[in-house]
Design an enzyme around this catalytic site. Structure first.
Site, PDB file in Angstrom:
ATOM      1  N   SER A 136       0.564 -19.400 -29.518  1.00 42.49           N
ATOM      2  CA  SER A 136       0.039 -19.975 -28.278  1.00 42.49           C
ATOM      3  C   SER A 136      -0.226 -21.457 -28.500  1.00 42.49           C
ATOM      4  O   SER A 136      -0.932 -21.839 -29.442  1.00 42.49           O
ATOM      5  CB  SER A 136      -1.255 -19.261 -27.878  1.00 42.49           C
ATOM      6  N   LYS A 162       4.326 -19.532 -26.493  1.00 47.66           N
ATOM      7  CA  LYS A 162       3.549 -19.496 -25.248  1.00 47.66           C
ATOM      8  C   LYS A 162       2.951 -20.875 -25.030  1.00 47.66           C
ATOM      9  O   LYS A 162       2.191 -21.364 -25.880  1.00 47.66           O
ATOM     10  CB  LYS A 162       2.439 -18.450 -25.298  1.00 47.66           C
ATOM     11  N   LYS A 164       0.731 -23.415 -22.696  1.00 49.31           N
ATOM     12  CA  LYS A 164      -0.273 -23.526 -21.644  1.00 49.31           C
ATOM     13  C   LYS A 164       0.167 -24.579 -20.626  1.00 49.31           C
ATOM     14  O   LYS A 164       0.673 -25.647 -21.007  1.00 49.31           O
ATOM     15  CB  LYS A 164      -1.630 -23.923 -22.232  1.00 49.31           C
ATOM     16  N   ASP A 189       1.680 -20.020 -19.716  1.00 48.25           N
ATOM     17  CA  ASP A 189       0.376 -19.410 -19.430  1.00 48.25           C
ATOM     18  C   ASP A 189      -0.441 -20.377 -18.589  1.00 48.25           C
ATOM     19  O   ASP A 189      -0.775 -21.476 -19.033  1.00 48.25           O
ATOM     20  CB  ASP A 189      -0.359 -19.080 -20.724  1.00 48.25           C
ATOM     21  N   GLU A 214       2.279 -16.250 -17.198  1.00 47.44           N
ATOM     22  CA  GLU A 214       1.063 -15.454 -17.319  1.00 47.44           C
ATOM     23  C   GLU A 214      -0.034 -15.975 -16.396  1.00 47.44           C
ATOM     24  O   GLU A 214      -0.334 -17.166 -16.397  1.00 47.44           O
ATOM     25  CB  GLU A 214       0.585 -15.482 -18.775  1.00 47.44           C
ATOM     26  N   ASP A 239      -3.210 -11.103 -16.938  1.00 46.76           N
ATOM     27  CA  ASP A 239      -4.164 -11.180 -18.041  1.00 46.76           C
ATOM     28  C   ASP A 239      -5.571 -10.979 -17.474  1.00 46.76           C
ATOM     29  O   ASP A 239      -6.090  -9.862 -17.425  1.00 46.76           O
ATOM     30  CB  ASP A 239      -4.009 -12.538 -18.732  1.00 46.76           C
ATOM     31  N   LYS A 263      -5.751  -7.418 -23.817  1.00 48.60           N
ATOM     32  CA  LYS A 263      -6.715  -7.990 -24.756  1.00 48.60           C
ATOM     33  C   LYS A 263      -7.843  -6.989 -24.935  1.00 48.60           C
ATOM     34  O   LYS A 263      -8.476  -6.567 -23.958  1.00 48.60           O
ATOM     35  CB  LYS A 263      -7.260  -9.322 -24.236  1.00 48.60           C
ATOM     36  N   GLY A 291      -4.419 -13.129 -27.501  1.00 54.31           N
ATOM     37  CA  GLY A 291      -5.431 -13.588 -28.440  1.00 54.31           C
ATOM     38  C   GLY A 291      -6.564 -14.317 -27.750  1.00 54.31           C
ATOM     39  O   GLY A 291      -6.412 -14.855 -26.654  1.00 54.31           O
TER      40      GLY A 291
END
Length: 375
Positions: A136, A162, A164, A189, A214, A239, A263, A291
């Site tokens: 991430s 991934k 952000k 994400d 996401e 998520d 998660k 995570g």
């Protein structure tokens, strides 16, 4: 199994590098290590995942402490437990507070596995000796910075990137990454940074061949995500919207997503995580394990969960060295060519390094059967 004592170790660990998302930048992680001892002297460990401020969810480190101390630990100590699946039922009278519940339940699972002299992943029904992992990547100042970071992780062999995103730091940044890494598995994400008014921007992401985007919309939404998914070819992964099996069922029935990020802390523990996993397997929905900037104990629980068969996409459980100068477990979690080899020792499979843990501890609370309030 009768739990004799529960100890809460409040920890503060400094990240190697600040981690930026659409809702904030993190420089350190504050959390609790839960140490649980039974009447035979066997010890299990859990880890809380809530942040210091309510950015990701309404829970915080301080609210976790309050819920564990005043409500959950007394419930846990009042009667023996035959199996960890009973913990979520025992906590049912307490609404929400999933991260507080999960922290304690995780320690029960580790304790139960150790009492049975079995690795946690086998107790859960896992069938993998190794798991694929991705990485991430927080929001970077520029495309050049992002490309440099991605290149480093591609060289290290991580199976998926991934990235952000947020409005103003999305399509162009991802386009540059895709241009330079045409064959790399990429996902975005958004951490709820968009609305349906941004649909044209989000539709442009379809050009980039992403694995998924996401949680693009509100943290508690499944209705608008269904509207958005109907107009995107890129799969939506939920998520923050998923806190239970019921949430997952409703989202899947509505067509709100094609993938779910499980998660452990967000859904209230391993027991609920397994239920969501099993339902998604029945429905043909892919899942992966996200995570929460965990230290080694939480990371170990994620590894065990990811050995279940429907976890068919790389998760976020990167190496300890990605985040910490020194982790609180021995050996630390290591990644080789994008793969973590699942430990075969009883319980979570890693030893807690008490010397390191004590050097990072800022508070210690002890609860027992004879004194279920802190000492």
């Amino acid at each position: 199994m009768s739990i004799r004592e529960v100890t809460l170790h409040r920890m503060v660990m400094t990240l190697k590098n600040p981690f930026a998302t659409s809702f904030g930048t993190f420089k350190e992680k504050e959390f609790y290590v839960i140490e649980m001892e039974d009447d035979t002297g066997c010890i299990g460990f859990g880890e809380s995942v809530a942040f210091s401020s309510p950015w990701y969810s309404e829970e915080t480190v301080e609210t976790n402490k309050h819920m564990m101390e005043k409500f959950l630990i007394p419930l846990l100590l009042q009667d023996p437990i035959q199996h960890p699946n009973e913990v979520s039922e025992r906590f049912k009278s307490i609404r929400r507070n999933n991260m507080a519940k999960s922290a304690l339940e995780g320690a029960v699972w580790d304790l139960y596995a150790k009492r049975n002299n079995s690795p946690l992943y086998q107790v859960l029904g896992g069938n993998k000796q190794q798991i694929d992992v991705g990485i991430s990547i927080g929001i970077q100042p520029s495309a050049k910075d992002l490309l440099h970071v991605v290149e480093g992780f591609v060289i290290e062999g991580y199976k998926r990137m991934k990235i952000k995103i947020k409005p103003g730091s999305d399509y162009q940044m991802l386009k540059e990454v895709r241009k330079h890494f045409p064959d790399t598995l990429l996902m975005a994400d958004a951490n709820s940074a968009y609305t349906l008014q941004d649909i044209e921007t989000l539709k442009k992401l379809d050009e980039l061949g992403l694995m998924m985007i996401e949680q693009p919309l509100e943290h508690d939404d499944i209705i608008d995500h269904a509207k958005l998914q109907s107009q995107l070819t890129t799969p939506i992964c939920l998520d923050e919207s998923i806190h239970s099996l019921e949430d997952a069922r409703k989202a899947i029935e509505l067509g709100s997503c094609k993938i779910i990020n499980i998660k452990i802390g967000r859904v209230g523990g391993i027991t609920e995580s397994k239920k969501i996993h099993d339902y998604c397997a029945e429905q043909g929905i892919s899942v992966w394990c996200g995570g929460m900037l965990e230290a080694g104990i939480g990371r170990a629980h994620n590894i065990a969960l990811t050995t279940l068969p429907q976890f068919n996409l790389p998760g976020d459980t990167a190496a300890s060295s990605r985040y910490w100068e020194k982790d609180i477990i021995d050996p630390e979690v290591s990644v080789y060519n994008g793969v973590i080899h699942v430990p075969n020792k009883p319980g979570i499979g890693y030893e807690v390094d008490r010397k390191v843990m004590e050097s990072l501890r800022v508070e210690k609370l002890v609860f027992s059967q004879t004194n279920p309030v802190s000492q």
